[in-house]
Design a protein around this motif. Structure first.
Motif, PDB file in Angstrom:
ATOM      1  N   LEU A   1      12.590   7.487  59.309  1.00 47.96           N
ATOM      2  CA  LEU A   1      13.091   6.670  60.401  1.00 47.96           C
ATOM      3  C   LEU A   1      11.946   6.079  61.224  1.00 47.96           C
ATOM      4  O   LEU A   1      11.935   4.902  61.577  1.00 47.96           O
ATOM      5  N   PHE A   2      10.942   6.892  61.489  1.00 44.68           N
ATOM      6  CA  PHE A   2       9.789   6.435  62.256  1.00 44.68           C
ATOM      7  C   PHE A   2       9.044   5.323  61.514  1.00 44.68           C
ATOM      8  O   PHE A   2       8.638   4.305  62.097  1.00 44.68           O
ATOM      9  N   ALA A   3       8.856   5.499  60.212  1.00 44.28           N
ATOM     10  CA  ALA A   3       8.158   4.495  59.410  1.00 44.28           C
ATOM     11  C   ALA A   3       8.935   3.181  59.391  1.00 44.28           C
ATOM     12  O   ALA A   3       8.355   2.094  59.451  1.00 44.28           O
ATOM     13  N   SER A   4      10.270   3.276  59.324  1.00 36.27           N
ATOM     14  CA  SER A   4      11.092   2.068  59.307  1.00 36.27           C
ATOM     15  C   SER A   4      10.986   1.316  60.626  1.00 36.27           C
ATOM     16  O   SER A   4      10.874   0.081  60.669  1.00 36.27           O
ATOM     17  N   ILE A   5      11.003   2.051  61.732  1.00 36.06           N
ATOM     18  CA  ILE A   5      10.891   1.426  63.051  1.00 36.06           C
ATOM     19  C   ILE A   5       9.534   0.757  63.206  1.00 36.06           C
ATOM     20  O   ILE A   5       9.418  -0.363  63.729  1.00 36.06           O
ATOM     21  N   LEU A   6       8.462   1.426  62.773  1.00 35.14           N
ATOM     22  CA  LEU A   6       7.117   0.874  62.874  1.00 35.14           C
ATOM     23  C   LEU A   6       6.991  -0.407  62.067  1.00 35.14           C
ATOM     24  O   LEU A   6       6.417  -1.399  62.530  1.00 35.14           O
ATOM     25  N   LEU A   7       7.543  -0.406  60.859  1.00 30.51           N
ATOM     26  CA  LEU A   7       7.488  -1.596  60.004  1.00 30.51           C
ATOM     27  C   LEU A   7       8.252  -2.758  60.631  1.00 30.51           C
ATOM     28  O   LEU A   7       7.790  -3.899  60.640  1.00 30.51           O
ATOM     29  N   LEU A   8       9.418  -2.470  61.197  1.00 31.15           N
ATOM     30  CA  LEU A   8      10.228  -3.510  61.817  1.00 31.15           C
ATOM     31  C   LEU A   8       9.528  -4.096  63.046  1.00 31.15           C
ATOM     32  O   LEU A   8       9.507  -5.309  63.260  1.00 31.15           O
ATOM     33  N   THR A   9       8.918  -3.229  63.853  1.00 33.58           N
ATOM     34  CA  THR A   9       8.206  -3.684  65.054  1.00 33.58           C
ATOM     35  C   THR A   9       7.041  -4.599  64.699  1.00 33.58           C
ATOM     36  O   THR A   9       6.835  -5.644  65.307  1.00 33.58           O
ATOM     37  N   THR A  10       6.270  -4.200  63.681  1.00 35.09           N
ATOM     38  CA  THR A  10       5.123  -5.013  63.251  1.00 35.09           C
ATOM     39  C   THR A  10       5.571  -6.373  62.755  1.00 35.09           C
ATOM     40  O   THR A  10       4.973  -7.409  63.065  1.00 35.09           O
ATOM     41  N   THR A  11       6.655  -6.392  62.012  1.00 39.12           N
ATOM     42  CA  THR A  11       7.174  -7.649  61.475  1.00 39.12           C
ATOM     43  C   THR A  11       7.612  -8.590  62.590  1.00 39.12           C
ATOM     44  O   THR A  11       7.333  -9.788  62.574  1.00 39.12           O
ATOM     45  N   LEU A  12       8.281  -8.038  63.615  1.00 40.28           N
ATOM     46  CA  LEU A  12       8.734  -8.851  64.737  1.00 40.28           C
ATOM     47  C   LEU A  12       7.554  -9.411  65.534  1.00 40.28           C
ATOM     48  O   LEU A  12       7.577 -10.552  65.995  1.00 40.28           O
ATOM     49  N   GLN A  13       6.496  -8.616  65.716  1.00 41.37           N
ATOM     50  CA  GLN A  13       5.333  -9.071  66.468  1.00 41.37           C
ATOM     51  C   GLN A  13       4.629 -10.212  65.751  1.00 41.37           C
ATOM     52  O   GLN A  13       4.222 -11.198  66.371  1.00 41.37           O
ATOM     53  N   VAL A  14       4.462 -10.091  64.447  1.00 40.19           N
ATOM     54  CA  VAL A  14       3.816 -11.156  63.674  1.00 40.19           C
ATOM     55  C   VAL A  14       4.640 -12.427  63.730  1.00 40.19           C
ATOM     56  O   VAL A  14       4.122 -13.532  63.905  1.00 40.19           O
ATOM     57  N   SER A  15       5.974 -12.277  63.620  1.00 48.92           N
ATOM     58  CA  SER A  15       6.845 -13.441  63.667  1.00 48.92           C
ATOM     59  C   SER A  15       6.771 -14.141  65.022  1.00 48.92           C
ATOM     60  O   SER A  15       6.709 -15.366  65.108  1.00 48.92           O
ATOM     61  N   ALA A  16       6.735 -13.347  66.107  1.00 52.96           N
ATOM     62  CA  ALA A  16       6.665 -13.925  67.454  1.00 52.96           C
ATOM     63  C   ALA A  16       5.339 -14.633  67.683  1.00 52.96           C
ATOM     64  O   ALA A  16       5.282 -15.699  68.288  1.00 52.96           O
ATOM     65  N   ALA A  17       4.250 -14.054  67.182  1.00 55.50           N
ATOM     66  CA  ALA A  17       2.940 -14.679  67.338  1.00 55.50           C
ATOM     67  C   ALA A  17       2.882 -16.012  66.615  1.00 55.50           C
ATOM     68  O   ALA A  17       2.374 -17.008  67.152  1.00 55.50           O
ATOM     69  N   ASN A  18       3.408 -16.042  65.417  1.00 53.82           N
ATOM     70  CA  ASN A  18       3.425 -17.299  64.668  1.00 53.82           C
ATOM     71  C   ASN A  18       4.281 -18.340  65.365  1.00 53.82           C
ATOM     72  O   ASN A  18       3.943 -19.514  65.425  1.00 53.82           O
ATOM     73  N   HIS A  19       5.413 -17.898  65.939  1.00 52.24           N
ATOM     74  CA  HIS A  19       6.307 -18.804  66.633  1.00 52.24           C
ATOM     75  C   HIS A  19       5.627 -19.401  67.867  1.00 52.24           C
ATOM     76  O   HIS A  19       5.692 -20.604  68.120  1.00 52.24           O
ATOM     77  N   ASN A  20       4.913 -18.534  68.629  1.00 47.50           N
ATOM     78  CA  ASN A  20       4.226 -19.009  69.823  1.00 47.50           C
ATOM     79  C   ASN A  20       3.106 -19.967  69.473  1.00 47.50           C
ATOM     80  O   ASN A  20       2.850 -20.948  70.160  1.00 47.50           O
TER      81      ASN A  20
END
Length: 273
Positions: A33-52
């Motif tokens: 569960l922890f690994a899944s949350i970490l992977l999801l968080t990293t993916t969202l951060q990269v997506s937001a940075a690219n969007h900005n």
């Protein structure tokens, strides 16, 4: 026909048994569960940075200029009421002395008493000799005796111009001895300003000594009275500055050989070409 032993099917344990062989079952699910949350968080951060990043590049260019900050208006120089001059000879004993004239404008409406003292010492129109110095109240024959590069050139000590002069103080005013500080309204905020010298920074000790600044000297505000400015002869001021030292000593003599009031007949000393 023999039946297949029931134990044969169990020789290869299920995958879940292999995963849990070294990690207890509850802890394994927590880690997953922890690994899944970490992977999801990293993916969202990269997506937001690219969007900005895309948004910054696509931002429209502003069509209006940014407003300039409000600044205080530049202080205008006071009105010049008198013009005087000092004729200078640098290194007179050398084969090629430097000669020139410094023209000064005086602010008589702001500091009338200080200006009259300087004007009279330039014109040499005071009768008799100084009460303290015992020499004529006139700048002719005095020297620029203290010169510090990137600061100022100082002169006007009447006691230095004659071996018969009395005292070694700050010179002498036309009013007899020293006179009080008249005004500090004009700041030391420009090059080539004319200001009164005093005795070791003590207030109300104005005599005949003066200085011309070669840099802005705002730390002297409230201590020395500005009463004029250089109008012409900036190159001569620079030449005087060049023979000074950090300690204030001069390498050659710098003498006022003539002085007077422009626009009048009060001229003394020799004419400098």
């Amino acid at each position: 026909m023999k039946k297949q032993s029931s134990t044969t099917a169990m020789t290869t344990p299920p995958t879940t048994f292999l995963l849990s062989s070294s990690i207890p079952q509850p802890r394994k699910w927590i880690l997953l569960l922890f690994a899944s949350i970490l992977l999801l968080t990293t993916t969202l951060q990269v997506s937001a940075a690219n969007h900005n990043h895309v948004n910054v590049l696509n931002d429209p260019i502003p069509r209006e200029k940014a407003k300039k900050p409000k600044l205080k208006p530049r202080a205008e120089a006071p009105e010049i009421t008198h013009k005087v001059y000092l004729d200078i000879v640098i290194s007179e004993s050398s084969s090629s002395p430097i000669k020139g004239r410094i023209t000064l404008g005086l602010f008589g409406k702001v500091v009338p008493k200080t200006v009259e003292n300087f004007r009279s010492l330039c014109a040499c129109d005071s009768d008799g000799k100084g009460e303290i110095s015992g020499v004529p109240l006139c700048y002719v024959g005095t020297k620029f005796h203290r010169v510090i590069p990137n600061f100022m050139i100082q002169g006007g000590n009447l006691q230095h111009k004659s071996s018969t002069a009395h005292g070694v103080g700050n010179g002498e005013s036309i009013y007899g001895g020293y006179f009080d500080d008249e005004s500090f309204d004009i700041p030391h905020n420009k090059l080539y300003q004319l200001s009164m010298a005093n005795v070791a920074g003590r207030p109300n000790t104005n005599g005949s000594q003066f200085f011309i600044t070669t840099v802005k000297t705002s730390w002297l505000d409230g201590k020395n009275a500005v009463f004029g400015m250089v109008l012409d002869g900036f190159d001569i001021v620079d030449e005087i500055e060049a023979v000074g030292s950090n300690e204030g000593g001069v390498s050659v003599d710098v003498t006022i050989v003539g002085s007077g009031v422009l626009g009048g007949e009060e001229e003394k000393g020799e004419e400098v070409e």
